[in-house]
Design a protein around this motif. Sequence first.
Motif, PDB file in Angstrom:
ATOM      1  N   THR A   8       0.850  -1.194   0.000  1.00 51.30           N
ATOM      2  CA  THR A   8       0.000   0.000   0.000  1.00 51.30           C
ATOM      3  C   THR A   8       0.889   1.250   0.000  1.00 51.30           C
ATOM      4  OG1 THR A   8      -0.110   0.006   2.423  1.00 51.30           O
ATOM      5  CG2 THR A   8      -1.798  -1.257   1.244  1.00 51.30           C
ATOM      6  N   VAL A   9       0.256   2.375  -0.103  1.00 46.96           N
ATOM      7  CA  VAL A   9       1.008   3.637  -0.136  1.00 46.96           C
ATOM      8  C   VAL A   9       1.713   3.872   1.194  1.00 46.96           C
ATOM      9  CG1 VAL A   9       0.819   6.144  -0.439  1.00 46.96           C
ATOM     10  CG2 VAL A   9      -0.582   4.605  -1.836  1.00 46.96           C
ATOM     11  N   ASN A  10       1.034   3.578   2.282  1.00 47.02           N
ATOM     12  CA  ASN A  10       1.651   3.774   3.605  1.00 47.02           C
ATOM     13  C   ASN A  10       2.838   2.841   3.806  1.00 47.02           C
ATOM     14  OD1 ASN A  10      -0.241   5.745   4.252  1.00 47.02           O
ATOM     15  ND2 ASN A  10      -1.662   4.256   5.167  1.00 47.02           N
ATOM     16  N   GLU A  11       2.706   1.589   3.371  1.00 49.64           N
ATOM     17  CA  GLU A  11       3.818   0.652   3.507  1.00 49.64           C
ATOM     18  C   GLU A  11       5.014   1.075   2.659  1.00 49.64           C
ATOM     19  OE1 GLU A  11       1.304  -3.479   4.421  1.00 49.64           O
ATOM     20  OE2 GLU A  11       2.040  -3.031   2.401  1.00 49.64           O
ATOM     21  N   ARG A  12       4.747   1.562   1.465  1.00 49.36           N
ATOM     22  CA  ARG A  12       5.833   2.029   0.621  1.00 49.36           C
ATOM     23  C   ARG A  12       6.567   3.214   1.249  1.00 49.36           C
ATOM     24  NH1 ARG A  12       6.804   1.473  -4.887  1.00 49.36           N
ATOM     25  NH2 ARG A  12       4.829   0.332  -5.085  1.00 49.36           N
ATOM     26  N   ALA A  18      12.444   4.579   6.191  1.00 54.75           N
ATOM     27  CA  ALA A  18      13.360   3.813   7.046  1.00 54.75           C
ATOM     28  C   ALA A  18      14.716   3.646   6.374  1.00 54.75           C
ATOM     29  CB  ALA A  18      12.758   2.447   7.362  1.00 54.75           C
ATOM     30  N   LEU A  19      14.732   3.432   5.037  1.00 56.32           N
ATOM     31  CA  LEU A  19      15.992   3.292   4.330  1.00 56.32           C
ATOM     32  C   LEU A  19      16.778   4.599   4.293  1.00 56.32           C
ATOM     33  CD1 LEU A  19      14.856   1.027   1.353  1.00 56.32           C
ATOM     34  CD2 LEU A  19      16.260   0.362   3.305  1.00 56.32           C
ATOM     35  N   GLN A  20      16.097   5.695   4.239  1.00 62.32           N
ATOM     36  CA  GLN A  20      16.789   6.981   4.275  1.00 62.32           C
ATOM     37  C   GLN A  20      17.496   7.206   5.609  1.00 62.32           C
ATOM     38  OE1 GLN A  20      13.906   9.989   3.307  1.00 62.32           O
ATOM     39  NE2 GLN A  20      13.699   9.341   1.158  1.00 62.32           N
ATOM     40  N   ALA A 201      19.769  -3.698  -4.437  1.00 64.25           N
ATOM     41  CA  ALA A 201      18.469  -3.085  -4.765  1.00 64.25           C
ATOM     42  C   ALA A 201      18.590  -1.574  -4.613  1.00 64.25           C
ATOM     43  CB  ALA A 201      17.378  -3.632  -3.851  1.00 64.25           C
ATOM     44  N   TYR A 202      18.006  -0.815  -5.583  1.00 63.27           N
ATOM     45  CA  TYR A 202      18.077   0.650  -5.600  1.00 63.27           C
ATOM     46  C   TYR A 202      16.697   1.233  -5.324  1.00 63.27           C
ATOM     47  CZ  TYR A 202      22.543  -0.288  -7.888  1.00 63.27           C
ATOM     48  OH  TYR A 202      23.804  -0.748  -8.178  1.00 63.27           O
ATOM     49  N   PHE A 203      16.721   2.321  -4.567  1.00 64.22           N
ATOM     50  CA  PHE A 203      15.476   2.990  -4.198  1.00 64.22           C
ATOM     51  C   PHE A 203      15.602   4.484  -4.532  1.00 64.22           C
ATOM     52  CE2 PHE A 203      15.868  -0.741  -1.564  1.00 64.22           C
ATOM     53  CZ  PHE A 203      14.602  -1.286  -1.566  1.00 64.22           C
ATOM     54  N   GLY A 204      14.455   5.125  -4.709  1.00 61.16           N
ATOM     55  CA  GLY A 204      14.443   6.562  -5.030  1.00 61.16           C
ATOM     56  C   GLY A 204      15.016   6.808  -6.409  1.00 61.16           C
ATOM     57  N   GLU A 205      15.976   7.705  -6.492  1.00 58.25           N
ATOM     58  CA  GLU A 205      16.637   8.036  -7.752  1.00 58.25           C
ATOM     59  C   GLU A 205      17.955   7.303  -7.926  1.00 58.25           C
ATOM     60  OE1 GLU A 205      17.101  12.202  -7.830  1.00 58.25           O
ATOM     61  OE2 GLU A 205      14.927  12.636  -7.904  1.00 58.25           O
ATOM     62  N   GLY A 206      18.148   6.225  -7.204  1.00 58.63           N
ATOM     63  CA  GLY A 206      19.370   5.440  -7.283  1.00 58.63           C
ATOM     64  C   GLY A 206      20.404   5.817  -6.262  1.00 58.63           C
ATOM     65  N   ASN A 207      20.055   6.725  -5.354  1.00 51.33           N
ATOM     66  CA  ASN A 207      21.015   7.138  -4.335  1.00 51.33           C
ATOM     67  C   ASN A 207      21.054   6.180  -3.149  1.00 51.33           C
ATOM     68  OD1 ASN A 207      21.580   9.454  -5.875  1.00 51.33           O
ATOM     69  ND2 ASN A 207      19.867  10.580  -4.916  1.00 51.33           N
ATOM     70  N   TYR A 215      11.416  -9.811   0.401  1.00 42.46           N
ATOM     71  CA  TYR A 215      10.268  -9.895  -0.504  1.00 42.46           C
ATOM     72  C   TYR A 215       9.529  -8.560  -0.584  1.00 42.46           C
ATOM     73  CZ  TYR A 215       5.978 -11.775  -2.546  1.00 42.46           C
ATOM     74  OH  TYR A 215       4.907 -12.020  -3.367  1.00 42.46           O
ATOM     75  N   LYS A 216       9.384  -7.885   0.536  1.00 42.30           N
ATOM     76  CA  LYS A 216       8.692  -6.603   0.547  1.00 42.30           C
ATOM     77  C   LYS A 216       9.548  -5.496  -0.073  1.00 42.30           C
ATOM     78  CE  LYS A 216       5.791  -7.591   4.572  1.00 42.30           C
ATOM     79  NZ  LYS A 216       5.403  -7.172   5.949  1.00 42.30           N
ATOM     80  N   GLU A 217      10.845  -5.545   0.148  1.00 47.16           N
ATOM     81  CA  GLU A 217      11.726  -4.547  -0.449  1.00 47.16           C
ATOM     82  C   GLU A 217      11.784  -4.692  -1.969  1.00 47.16           C
ATOM     83  OE1 GLU A 217      14.816  -3.950   3.340  1.00 47.16           O
ATOM     84  OE2 GLU A 217      15.387  -5.169   1.600  1.00 47.16           O
ATOM     85  N   GLU A 218      11.673  -5.925  -2.484  1.00 49.09           N
ATOM     86  CA  GLU A 218      11.644  -6.108  -3.938  1.00 49.09           C
ATOM     87  C   GLU A 218      10.388  -5.516  -4.550  1.00 49.09           C
ATOM     88  OE1 GLU A 218      14.277 -10.231  -4.531  1.00 49.09           O
ATOM     89  OE2 GLU A 218      12.082 -10.266  -4.674  1.00 49.09           O
ATOM     90  N   ALA A 219       9.301  -5.488  -3.792  1.00 49.55           N
ATOM     91  CA  ALA A 219       8.079  -4.883  -4.322  1.00 49.55           C
ATOM     92  C   ALA A 219       8.138  -3.365  -4.342  1.00 49.55           C
ATOM     93  CB  ALA A 219       6.871  -5.347  -3.485  1.00 49.55           C
ATOM     94  N   VAL A 220       9.044  -2.761  -3.571  1.00 51.27           N
ATOM     95  CA  VAL A 220       9.136  -1.299  -3.477  1.00 51.27           C
ATOM     96  C   VAL A 220      10.300  -0.757  -4.309  1.00 51.27           C
ATOM     97  CG1 VAL A 220       9.422   0.632  -1.854  1.00 51.27           C
ATOM     98  CG2 VAL A 220       8.057  -1.359  -1.201  1.00 51.27           C
TER      99      VAL A 220
END
Length: 446
Positions: A8-12, A18-20, A201-207, A215-220
């Motif tokens: 969901t949006v909240n989970e994402r 948290a990663l930031q 795994a990369y998140f955001g703009e690759g930073n 499994y959940k991180e792969e979905a985000v």
Amino acid sequence: MDQRWRPTVNERDFIERALQSDLRVDGRRPFDFRRLKILFGREDGSAEVQLGDTRVMGYVTAQLVQPYKDRPNEGTLAIFTEFSPMADPAFEPGRPGESAIELGRVVDRGLRESRAVDMESLCVVAGKHVWSVRVDLHILDNGGNLIDAANIAVLAALSTFRRPECTVGGEDGQQVTVHDPEVRDPLPLTIHHLPIAVTFAYFGEGNIMVIDPTYKEEAVMGGRMTATINSNGDVCAIQKSGGEGVMSSVIMQCLRIASVKASDITSKIKNEVNSYTSAKALQKVKRLPASVPRKDNIPDAAMKESTDGALEMQSAKASSDVQQIIKGDEDHQNIKRNSSLTVDRTAKHKQTSKFIGGPSNWDPYSKGISLSSLRISKLPEPPSVVKDNKQEDVEPMLTECNPEAKSESRLSAGESNETQEAISPKSLRDAVKPKHKRKKKQPNKS
């Protein structure tokens, strides 16, 4: 229908924030692997890898086939994957999907392009017979990062695999004989190095990047890159998937991190394989050839002592039986000699003489035992005193069981009475006739 879990949006937002802050949902740091566990099966070439909640099993087989025409002196290596709905509802049974094909190609490229397995050692007869090695990957549970878990499972299974030994002979020198494991020990594969796959795994703009996504991180995540590298720092293969772009400086940073992680995983795989092979060597049973008879581990001295002891026991038992028989005969002769002195009391024990001292009627062993032999062998020696009650009680028992002794005793009794009458003087009591009581007539029953 696509049954893949969608956050969901909240989970994402929660995972990205948290990663930031350099935190992850499961509590790890960004460049930490989950707990790795390697298990081996009973047969060689079988391994199961547990990476967190992800479980993958690899199984290796081999058979003799004809080589390719462009490579007549090299064997073949093929990897097949099987995605079951048991591992993830998003996996459909039947033909492999895109994820299954990608997984097999990434693992196969890391092994084939780096020449990790010596293919020329799999050749038996150039152009005719080579070994074809097949690795089957079974996804048991999808907890994220299937590529890394599958790569470790393939390396562990190949490290413990043993192929049968074969020899070439015949008239033309082209006949191949495959020997059983009982005849000749199987041979391991020649593996030069272990290419380890490390997924980022990369998140955001690759930073933001993390290792070993769940499994959940792969979905985000927005993108993924897999770097296959060995413990020496040699890059074997790189696989980039996803639409998110990555800068070259970030890629170089990922390779440096992957080199450190590859050395750690390589040492863990080698330790597990060494412990497995040492345990297997201890459990190996040494077989004796069929022509050599098996010998019992009983020493000759012990066998000789046991046989001598048994013979001594038998001889002692036989001598004791003979002594009992001789003693019984002597007692019987002594009783015959003294029978003339004890005949006077026979009338007194007529009623009691019916009981001969044998076992009771309920004794189940009374039929199979000779009563005469038992009584004669167990009788005590006759005492010197003539008027002993024990001697008087024994006489009717012997006369009852032995009729010959009874007749002899009667004759001796008659002779003794005659001699007593001749010696003793007559008195008035002898002249008086004894009165005989009249028997009462029983009334006739009508």
